[in-house]
Motif scaffolding. Structure first.
Motif, short mmCIF file in Angstrom:
data_model
loop_
_atom_site.label_atom_id
_atom_site.label_comp_id
_atom_site.label_asym_id
_atom_site.label_seq_id
_atom_site.Cartn_x
_atom_site.Cartn_y
_atom_site.Cartn_z
N UNK A 1 -95.18 -11.10 34.76
CA UNK A 1 -95.12 -12.34 35.52
C UNK A 1 -94.24 -13.36 34.84
N UNK B 1 -102.97 -4.99 44.78
CA UNK B 1 -102.82 -6.29 44.11
C UNK B 1 -103.98 -7.21 44.47
N UNK C 1 -97.13 -12.15 45.43
CA UNK C 1 -98.00 -13.30 45.68
C UNK C 1 -99.46 -12.92 45.44
N UNK C 2 -99.84 -11.73 45.93
CA UNK C 2 -101.22 -11.28 45.76
C UNK C 2 -101.55 -11.14 44.27
N UNK D 1 -100.26 -12.85 41.82
CA UNK D 1 -100.43 -14.18 41.24
C UNK D 1 -101.81 -14.73 41.58
N UNK D 2 -102.27 -14.45 42.81
CA UNK D 2 -103.62 -14.90 43.20
C UNK D 2 -104.66 -14.20 42.34
N UNK D 3 -104.48 -12.89 42.15
CA UNK D 3 -105.49 -12.12 41.43
C UNK D 3 -105.52 -12.42 39.94
N UNK D 4 -104.44 -12.95 39.40
CA UNK D 4 -104.41 -13.22 37.96
C UNK D 4 -105.21 -14.46 37.59
N UNK D 5 -105.50 -15.31 38.57
CA UNK D 5 -106.16 -16.58 38.25
C UNK D 5 -107.52 -16.38 37.63
#
Lengths: 245, 229, 204
Positions: free
Chosen positions: B90, B156, B222-223, B225-229
């Motif tokens: 990322x 993802x 995008x998915x 990035x959402x899942x990394x939070x």
């Protein structure tokens, strides 16, 4: 009169507003539903070809229409939440999902009930019924993804992305299923007689409006409890009369 | 020290994932064996009547391919997620979509391509004619990458969730239905002598491949990035 | 220049920190302090863009990092809790890949040289699964030798390292600062950079 929409996009103000609005949707929904079904069951004439069994369309058709529109509305709210990071839109999306799934299920159930006297089978692989089944799967996907993520913010965003992907896919799925249906020469539900009787049209329209009002009332009720759950640590929730009691 | 172009980075990611797959060969074979087994179970279930089997073959092969590709999807991002490589991806100075595309291509080469190659052998078991075999393989060649790419979005989204594997299938399978319909439709069409319908089915598959190629890497990024939070 | 203004971050219902502001200039080093669970790692991950802050801004040379995106990441080197190395691959293979992800083309010779400088002579081509915990951390730390990222974000860089490796990391950080680099890090072990003023940021 200019209405400050942003004021109502805050969960705390929307909570109160939704509470006031619910009766205005719920009561007409109940009344119209009774009227619509009365016209449909007792006033509308018997269909020449399908007999009495056709009367299930007064539930089947509105349920099918609602299930499809609700998916798009849900995806719309989800997309708003994803793009503008507005919490309330994401909450609305998850409030709509169970209602949409319920309508998809009702549509399948009544479709099966209708199919039995029409084709002598509970289930026929008709293009519309099959699409409805896939739509139900899409609702299940949204609901279970949301349920398996603990962090509500991640859950909102992940489910939103799925809903948007799903809504892009819905036309492709619908088209492909129709395509598949013609290739395999499956059965197609066609409403016989191009001219519907006026009473049939009225009954259909009234139940459709009733279903819309019901969906709105239920979504508002559900979004109120979602707001309460998400905002349980805030001061305004603690100050609510119903929470104190 | 030189900097890498987008193209070189894509090649690097594909080569890396292939290298890792070669070091863990067992994973590749389990997918393939699963595919062969599922397909071979059908005649045992429905009987050995050749006419019936010939008719079922495209559907059976395609559904088995769909299930087999679901099996390996869970691994698409999870190993990189667990050991922290995904974080470094990322932070790559190139767009994350390119890296995701690379991983999808590698996933297809490891879990989709072997299925395409072995499909003719299984087609023989079902007594498919030579033209039907050809169309089946062509359809799988166009369709299995789409499965890997749509699956990538699901992988993802379900990253790091408990029960991720089953959930992943629940999310991805409905989205893959058009691929299944066009893929099997092409074979049915050629068997029925409808050449035009065959061509349009394959053309639709190719269109879906292009569509997925453009959109899914970005959506998966995008998915992630959402899942990394 | 890294500028953080009025940053707030929470995990679930729990507010980790709010209204956090600081500026990190070229050649400066800052240690983030705080108890376990005070949000040190979350702060560093927010600086890398993995977490989106609840409110506040992160500016790089005056521009929001969200706008810069890849141009900001090109200036960033992040070393997290995880080593980001593959057990199945050798040190050289791992290094060439992680360099590639950072956008740097590294040939075999350069990779071997870098690993040797990190004290991994003779183990360059072994699969990393046979290495010890500390040696694997060293493989991850080799990334500090590569590239020219201006901002280093290091989360517990000294974990699992022996005395020799700790000294080496300190030297590398000193060199980086001398090149006008910036470092922001967390640690539970003492980390001293000779002749540098260590800025401290306390989260509570």
């Amino acid at each position: 009169m200019a209405i400050n929409w942003f004021k109502y996009s805050a969960p705390s103000t929307f909570y109160g507003l939704a509470g006031k609005l619910i009766p205005w949707f719920a009561l007409p929904a109940a009344v119209l539903f009774v009227i619509g079904l009365y016209i449909g069951f007792f006033i509308a004439p018997t269909d020449a070809v399908q007999g009495e069994a056709y009367r299930i369309i007064f539930i089947h058709v509105p349920a099918s229409i609602l299930s499809m529109f609700l998916y798009l509305i849900m995806a719309g709210y989800a997309a708003l939440g994803l793009i503008f990071n507005t919490r309330l839109s994401s909450m609305m999306a998850s409030a709509i999902a169970p209602t949409g799934a319920l309508f998809a299920f009702i549509s399948l159930w009544t479709g099966a009930l209708w199919g039995k006297p029409m084709w002598g089978a509970w289930w026929v692989w008709d293009a519309r019924l099959t699409s409805e089944l896939i739509l139900l799967f899409l609702y299940f996907g949204f609901i279970s993804l949301h349920a398996s993520i603990d962090d509500p913010r991640r859950a909102d965003r992940a489910a939103a992305l799925l809903a948007v992907v799903g809504s892009v896919n819905v036309p492709i799925i619908y088209f492909s299923v129709k395509w598949w249906n013609t290739l395999h020469q499956g059965s197609t539900i066609k409403f016989t007689g191009t001219s519907m009787h006026v009473a049939m049209q009225q009954a259909m329209f009234i139940t459709l409006v009733a279903c819309w009002l019901y969906a709105i009332a239920v979504a508002l009720t559900r979004v109120r409890s979602i707001i309460l759950e998400r905002e349980r640590h805030t001061k305004w929730v603690a100050d609510l009369a119903e929470v104190k009691a | 020290m030189n900097t890498l172009s987008v193209w070189q980075l894509l090649v690097l990611v594909v080569r890396r994932d292939l290298l890792l797959a070669m070091r863990r060969r067992a994973d590749v074979f389990t997918t393939l064996i699963f595919f062969v087994m599922v397909v071979s179970l059908f005649p045992l279930g429905v009987g050995s009547e050749m006419e019936l089997l010939r008719k079922m073959a495209p559907g059976v092969l395609w559904v088995a391919a769909l299930l087999a590709s679901m099996l390996s999807l869970g691994r698409l991002f999870s190993a990189d997620y667990v050991d922290g490589t995904l974080e470094q991806m990322m932070l790559a100075p190139q767009s994350l979509s390119i890296l995701v595309l690379g991983k999808m291509i590698a996933h297809w080469m490891v879990s989709g391509l072997p299925l395409v190659l072995i499909a003719p052998v299984l087609g023989i078991q079902f007594d498919l004619s030579v033209p039907a075999q050809g169309v089946l393989v062509l359809g799988l060649l166009l369709g299995t990458p789409v499965l890997s790419m749509i699956g990538g979005i699901g992988a993802a989204l379900t990253l790091g969730l408990r029960g991720g594997g089953v959930l992943l299938s629940l999310l991805v399978l409905p989205l893959c239905i058009p691929v299944l319909i066009f893929g099997t439709g092409a074979v049915y069409a050629i068997s029925a002598g409808l050449n035009e319908a065959m061509v349009s089915n394959l053309a639709l598959l190719a269109a879906m491949l292009m569509f997925s190629l453009v959109l899914t890497p970005w959506v998966s990024a995008q998915a992630l990035r959402i899942s990394m939070e | 220049m890294l500028e953080v203004s009025h940053l707030a971050c929470s995990r679930g219902d729990h507010r980790l920190f709010s209204d956090l502001s600081f500026v990190l200039e070229s050649g400066q080093i800052m240690q983030v302090q705080g108890e376990n669970g005070s949000g040190k790692t979350s702060l560093l991950r927010t600086l890398c863009g993995f977490l989106s802050p609840e409110s506040g801004k992160i500016l790089w040379d005056g521009t929001d990092m969200r706008e810069l995106a890849e141009d900001y990441f090109a200036n960033l080197l992040y070393l997290g809790h995880h080593n980001a190395i593959k057990d199945e691959l050798s040190g050289v293979e791992n290094l060439r890949i992680s360099a590639g992800l950072a956008g740097i083309a590294l040939d075999d010779k350069q990779a071997v040289a870098a690993l040797r400088r990190m004290g991994l002579k003779g183990r360059e081509r072994l699969p990393t699964k046979v290495l010890s915990q500390g040696q694997r951390r060293r493989v991850a730390l080799v990334r500090l030798l590569l590239g020219n990222a201006k901002l280093w974000v290091l989360d517990e860089p000294l974990a699992a390292l022996d005395v020799g490796a700790v000294e080496l990391v300190q030297t590398l950080i000193a060199e980086h600062l001398a090149r006008q680099g910036m470092v922001i890090f967390t640690t539970h072990q003492p980390l001293e950079i000779a002749g540098m003023e260590m800025r401290r940021l306390s989260l509570s």
